[in-house]
Design a protein around this motif. Structure first.
Motif, short mmCIF file in Angstrom:
data_model
loop_
_atom_site.label_atom_id
_atom_site.label_comp_id
_atom_site.label_asym_id
_atom_site.label_seq_id
_atom_site.Cartn_x
_atom_site.Cartn_y
_atom_site.Cartn_z
N ARG A 31 0.90 -1.09 -0.20
CA ARG A 31 0.27 -0.21 -0.59
C ARG A 31 1.04 1.25 -0.20
O ARG A 31 2.15 1.04 0.06
CB ARG A 31 -0.69 -0.13 1.32
CG ARG A 31 -2.01 -1.45 1.20
CD ARG A 31 -2.60 -1.21 0.09
NE ARG A 31 -4.25 -1.76 0.25
CZ ARG A 31 -4.82 -2.31 -0.70
NH1 ARG A 31 -4.60 -0.86 -1.64
NH2 ARG A 31 -6.20 -2.46 -0.67
N GLN A 32 0.08 2.16 -0.24
CA GLN A 32 0.42 3.66 -0.50
C GLN A 32 1.08 3.92 0.91
O GLN A 32 0.15 3.41 2.01
CB GLN A 32 0.07 4.94 -0.67
CG GLN A 32 -1.58 4.70 -0.63
CD GLN A 32 -1.92 5.81 -1.36
OE1 GLN A 32 -1.72 6.78 -2.06
NE2 GLN A 32 -3.49 6.15 -0.47
N LEU A 136 -2.82 -5.07 8.73
CA LEU A 136 -1.28 -4.47 7.90
C LEU A 136 -0.36 -4.41 8.82
O LEU A 136 -0.10 -4.13 10.50
CB LEU A 136 -2.25 -2.20 7.57
CG LEU A 136 -3.54 -2.53 7.95
CD1 LEU A 136 -4.03 -1.17 7.57
CD2 LEU A 136 -2.81 -2.40 5.63
N SER A 144 2.08 -3.04 4.40
CA SER A 144 1.84 -4.30 3.12
C SER A 144 0.24 -4.83 4.05
O SER A 144 0.57 -4.21 5.25
CB SER A 144 2.84 -5.04 3.63
OG SER A 144 2.77 -5.59 4.39
N SER A 145 -0.36 -5.25 3.01
CA SER A 145 -1.51 -5.43 4.00
C SER A 145 -2.02 -6.57 3.40
O SER A 145 -1.67 -6.71 2.45
CB SER A 145 -2.91 -4.60 2.88
OG SER A 145 -4.32 -4.30 2.83
N ASP A 153 -9.63 -4.34 -4.45
CA ASP A 153 -8.65 -3.63 -4.79
C ASP A 153 -8.93 -2.35 -4.11
O ASP A 153 -7.51 -1.07 -4.40
CB ASP A 153 -8.24 -3.93 -5.90
CG ASP A 153 -7.32 -5.29 -6.50
OD1 ASP A 153 -6.70 -5.84 -5.21
OD2 ASP A 153 -7.27 -5.19 -7.70
N LYS A 156 -9.13 0.30 1.19
CA LYS A 156 -7.85 1.34 1.83
C LYS A 156 -7.93 1.79 3.09
O LYS A 156 -8.18 1.96 4.00
CB LYS A 156 -8.49 2.72 1.28
CG LYS A 156 -8.30 3.08 -0.14
CD LYS A 156 -7.25 2.59 -0.94
CE LYS A 156 -7.33 3.01 -2.28
NZ LYS A 156 -6.07 2.37 -3.13
N GLU A 158 -5.30 1.19 4.98
CA GLU A 158 -4.08 2.20 5.53
C GLU A 158 -5.12 3.50 6.21
O GLU A 158 -3.66 4.30 6.82
CB GLU A 158 -3.32 2.28 4.29
CG GLU A 158 -4.07 3.43 3.23
CD GLU A 158 -3.72 2.29 2.08
OE1 GLU A 158 -4.07 2.54 0.90
OE2 GLU A 158 -4.61 1.26 2.46
#
Length: 254
Positions: A31-32, A136, A144-145, A153, A156, A158
């Protein structure tokens, strides 16, 4: 590149609420580490701090924008945290929480487990009945998730990691990783004068809002802490609101 709050956040929140009860095979995604909070404002995940502040004896009395110079004025993130100057948190720390999320009229609950060890931050999400939703892992550089494939996908999770840092990380760390915004801390209201409970706040404003002399200055994010005097933030009841996104997050320690 910052995310567009109006375009992205409602979708993210809706997916979160709609997916809390889903289980199934998991997939590993990278992930970002930066999330958009508003137009031209974003927060990038920070490494685990090496020097968590000691507990405060008194609640904050005046809002402030600049970082405090004395450690006794910083809100506590842990009651008794031992750290190592090179490796972050030296001994494992684990915190269980009940999280309530509301977006508009939609609401749901989940359980989270936040674990801190060395330079590693792990956030595990569970449905109320215990089904695994996501895990997470942030090592200070990459996020990483591992999550159910049924989440899709566009899920989110994060954002929850970022919210945890905005809530619990020391003020100077947040300021160093907040782009396009200002963090202001202080008492939320008169309730903070109580000798039994404090009601302190963290508020994040856009740069344009603080520059403006208009009386209609509204925060992008507000975090309210309800806690006994001397308690660490981990022991506080947390209320986070994002008015522009009609988003509310409640955290109750377990």
């Amino acid at each position: 590149m910052p995310l567009n709050l109006n375009a992205k956040w409602p979708v993210i929140a809706a997916l979160l609420l709609a997916s809390l009860g889903l289980t199934g095979c998991s997939e590993l995604l990278f992930r970002q580490t930066c999330v958009g909070l508003a137009k031209d404002m974003r927060y990038c995940l920070a490494p685990l701090p090496h020097d968590f502040a000691p507990p405060t004896d008194k609640p904050l009395t005046h809002p402030r924008i600049q970082p405090a110079t004395e450690s006794t004025t910083k809100p506590a993130i842990m009651a008794s945290q031992q750290t190592d100057s090179n490796t972050g948190v030296s001994s494992p720390q684990s915190f269980s929480q009940k999280v309530s999320i509301k977006v508009g009229k939609e609401s749901h609950e989940l359980l989270t487990q936040l674990e801190l060890e060395g330079e590693r931050m792990t956030l595990v999400g569970l449905a109320p009945l215990g089904q695994a939703l996501f895990t997470l892992v942030y090592d200070g550089n990459t996020l990483s998730s591992e999550q159910s494939v049924l989440l899709g996908d566009n899920f989110k999770a994060e954002y929850l990691m970022a919210m945890m840092q905005l809530i619990y990380w020391p003020e100077q760390s947040i300021r160093a990783h907040l782009e396009g915004g200002h963090l202001v801390t202080g008492l939320c209201d008169a309730a903070g004068d109580s000798l039994v409970n404090t009601s302190s706040c963290r508020q994040i404003y856009s740069q344009d809002t603080l520059i403006s002399k208009s009386a209609l200055q509204t925060h992008v994010v507000q975090i309210r802490y309800q806690q006994n005097v001397g308690d660490a933030l981990w022991q506080a009841h947390i209320s986070l609101t994002m008015p522009q996104a009609k988003f509310e997050l409640e955290i109750e320690p377990i």
